[in-house]
Design a protein around this motif. Structure first.
Motif, PDB file in Angstrom:
ATOM      1  N   ARG A 101       0.830  -1.143   0.109  1.00  0.00           N
ATOM      2  CA  ARG A 101      -0.129  -0.173   0.020  1.00  0.00           C
ATOM      3  C   ARG A 101       0.929   1.249  -0.095  1.00  0.00           C
ATOM      4  O   ARG A 101       2.226   1.325   0.244  1.00  0.00           O
ATOM      5  CB  ARG A 101      -0.787  -0.173   1.288  1.00  0.00           C
ATOM      6  CG  ARG A 101      -0.217  -0.064   2.523  1.00  0.00           C
ATOM      7  CD  ARG A 101      -0.880  -0.176   4.011  1.00  0.00           C
ATOM      8  NE  ARG A 101      -0.393   0.086   5.043  1.00  0.00           N
ATOM      9  CZ  ARG A 101       0.425  -1.038   5.591  1.00  0.00           C
ATOM     10  NH1 ARG A 101       0.408  -2.167   4.904  1.00  0.00           N
ATOM     11  NH2 ARG A 101       1.146  -0.933   6.676  1.00  0.00           N
ATOM     12  N   ASP A 105       4.776  10.382   2.933  1.00  0.00           N
ATOM     13  CA  ASP A 105       4.072   9.362   2.260  1.00  0.00           C
ATOM     14  C   ASP A 105       5.139   8.247   2.242  1.00  0.00           C
ATOM     15  O   ASP A 105       6.414   8.613   1.637  1.00  0.00           O
ATOM     16  CB  ASP A 105       3.839   9.794   0.803  1.00  0.00           C
ATOM     17  CG  ASP A 105       2.704  10.783   0.842  1.00  0.00           C
ATOM     18  OD1 ASP A 105       1.729  10.817   1.724  1.00  0.00           O
ATOM     19  OD2 ASP A 105       2.502  11.592  -0.169  1.00  0.00           O
ATOM     20  N   TRP A 136       9.188   0.053   4.747  1.00  0.00           N
ATOM     21  CA  TRP A 136       8.437   1.374   4.309  1.00  0.00           C
ATOM     22  C   TRP A 136       9.768   2.306   3.585  1.00  0.00           C
ATOM     23  O   TRP A 136      10.721   2.697   4.261  1.00  0.00           O
ATOM     24  CB  TRP A 136       8.298   1.965   5.748  1.00  0.00           C
ATOM     25  CG  TRP A 136       7.171   1.235   6.218  1.00  0.00           C
ATOM     26  CD1 TRP A 136       7.051   0.289   6.828  1.00  0.00           C
ATOM     27  CD2 TRP A 136       5.950   1.976   6.748  1.00  0.00           C
ATOM     28  NE1 TRP A 136       5.845  -0.166   7.449  1.00  0.00           N
ATOM     29  CE2 TRP A 136       5.076   1.054   7.452  1.00  0.00           C
ATOM     30  CE3 TRP A 136       5.129   3.355   6.391  1.00  0.00           C
ATOM     31  CZ2 TRP A 136       3.787   1.099   7.560  1.00  0.00           C
ATOM     32  CZ3 TRP A 136       3.949   3.376   6.871  1.00  0.00           C
ATOM     33  CH2 TRP A 136       3.402   2.640   7.580  1.00  0.00           C
ATOM     34  N   GLU A 178       0.935   4.740   2.202  1.00  0.00           N
ATOM     35  CA  GLU A 178       0.481   5.176   3.494  1.00  0.00           C
ATOM     36  C   GLU A 178       1.027   6.483   3.937  1.00  0.00           C
ATOM     37  O   GLU A 178       2.502   6.676   3.592  1.00  0.00           O
ATOM     38  CB  GLU A 178       0.749   4.300   4.647  1.00  0.00           C
ATOM     39  CG  GLU A 178       0.229   4.372   5.908  1.00  0.00           C
ATOM     40  CD  GLU A 178       0.034   3.479   6.712  1.00  0.00           C
ATOM     41  OE1 GLU A 178       0.274   3.454   8.119  1.00  0.00           O
ATOM     42  OE2 GLU A 178      -0.144   2.149   6.235  1.00  0.00           O
ATOM     43  N   THR A 179       0.494   7.421   4.093  1.00  0.00           N
ATOM     44  CA  THR A 179       0.967   8.794   4.754  1.00  0.00           C
ATOM     45  C   THR A 179       1.038   8.487   6.287  1.00  0.00           C
ATOM     46  O   THR A 179      -0.135   8.488   7.015  1.00  0.00           O
ATOM     47  CB  THR A 179      -0.084   9.965   4.696  1.00  0.00           C
ATOM     48  OG1 THR A 179      -0.011   9.901   3.047  1.00  0.00           O
ATOM     49  CG2 THR A 179       0.576  11.273   4.861  1.00  0.00           C
ATOM     50  N   THR A 180       2.218   8.595   6.917  1.00  0.00           N
ATOM     51  CA  THR A 180       2.418   8.502   8.259  1.00  0.00           C
ATOM     52  C   THR A 180       2.316   9.912   8.877  1.00  0.00           C
ATOM     53  O   THR A 180       2.520  10.698   8.522  1.00  0.00           O
ATOM     54  CB  THR A 180       3.904   7.820   8.491  1.00  0.00           C
ATOM     55  OG1 THR A 180       4.739   8.716   8.363  1.00  0.00           O
ATOM     56  CG2 THR A 180       4.084   6.580   8.057  1.00  0.00           C
TER      57      THR A 180
END
Length: 158
Positions: A4, A96, A153, A6-8
């Protein structure tokens, strides 16, 4: 492999770090510092562990096995109010990330990296952003075991 985008949110992390390279890998030293002291951390967000790398972004394009970078072994915490003596703090900025699943041993990670940087990122219109890279070592992580799983990540931008 790809899971995916993902914005952390920003994260507060504590643990240990070292300067290392792939050729002279000192990663084990920081994990040997962290693991026996996990019981001292009383405000952890979860049981997940973070293996985090900070690269000199200017030299990332010319990365070799001898390129030095900073490697961290970390735990996410709610705040920095109770940092055990000797631990370093690290604030991961929001941003991101492309999240991938790596299955297998440390030696198998070369294939995962080749896929991420050689195929997925260029084929999907992204570039690597100048932020930390990290792996989340959760319940399915089994140090250097063929059935081990971890999330990778990678900071990205369009």
């Amino acid at each position: 492999m790809f899971l995916r985008i993902e914005t952390t949110k920003a994260k507060k992390l504590i643990g240990f770090s070292t300067t290392t390279s792939l050729a002279e890998d000192k990663t084990a030293t920081i994990w040997k510092q962290l693991m026996p002291r996990l019981k001292e951390i009383h405000n952890a967000v979860s049981a997940d562990l973070f293996s985090l790398q900070v690269y000199d972004f200017k030299t990332l394009q010319e990365f070799t096995p001898f390129t030095e970078f900073t490697k961290y072994a970390l735990v996410e915490v709610k705040d920095f109010d109770r940092v055990p003596e000797g631990f370093k703090t690290f604030e991961l900025p929001e941003g991101d990330y492309a999240v991938f699943l790596h299955k297998g041993t440390h030696a198998d990670f070369v294939k995962t990296s080749q896929y991420i940087f050689g195929e997925w990122i260029p084929e999907n219109g992204y570039t690597v952003d100048d932020r930390p890279h990290f792996e989340v070592l959760g319940d399915l992580y089994k140090n250097d075991h063929p059935e081990s799983q971890e999330e990778v990540w990678i900071p990205i931008k369009r």
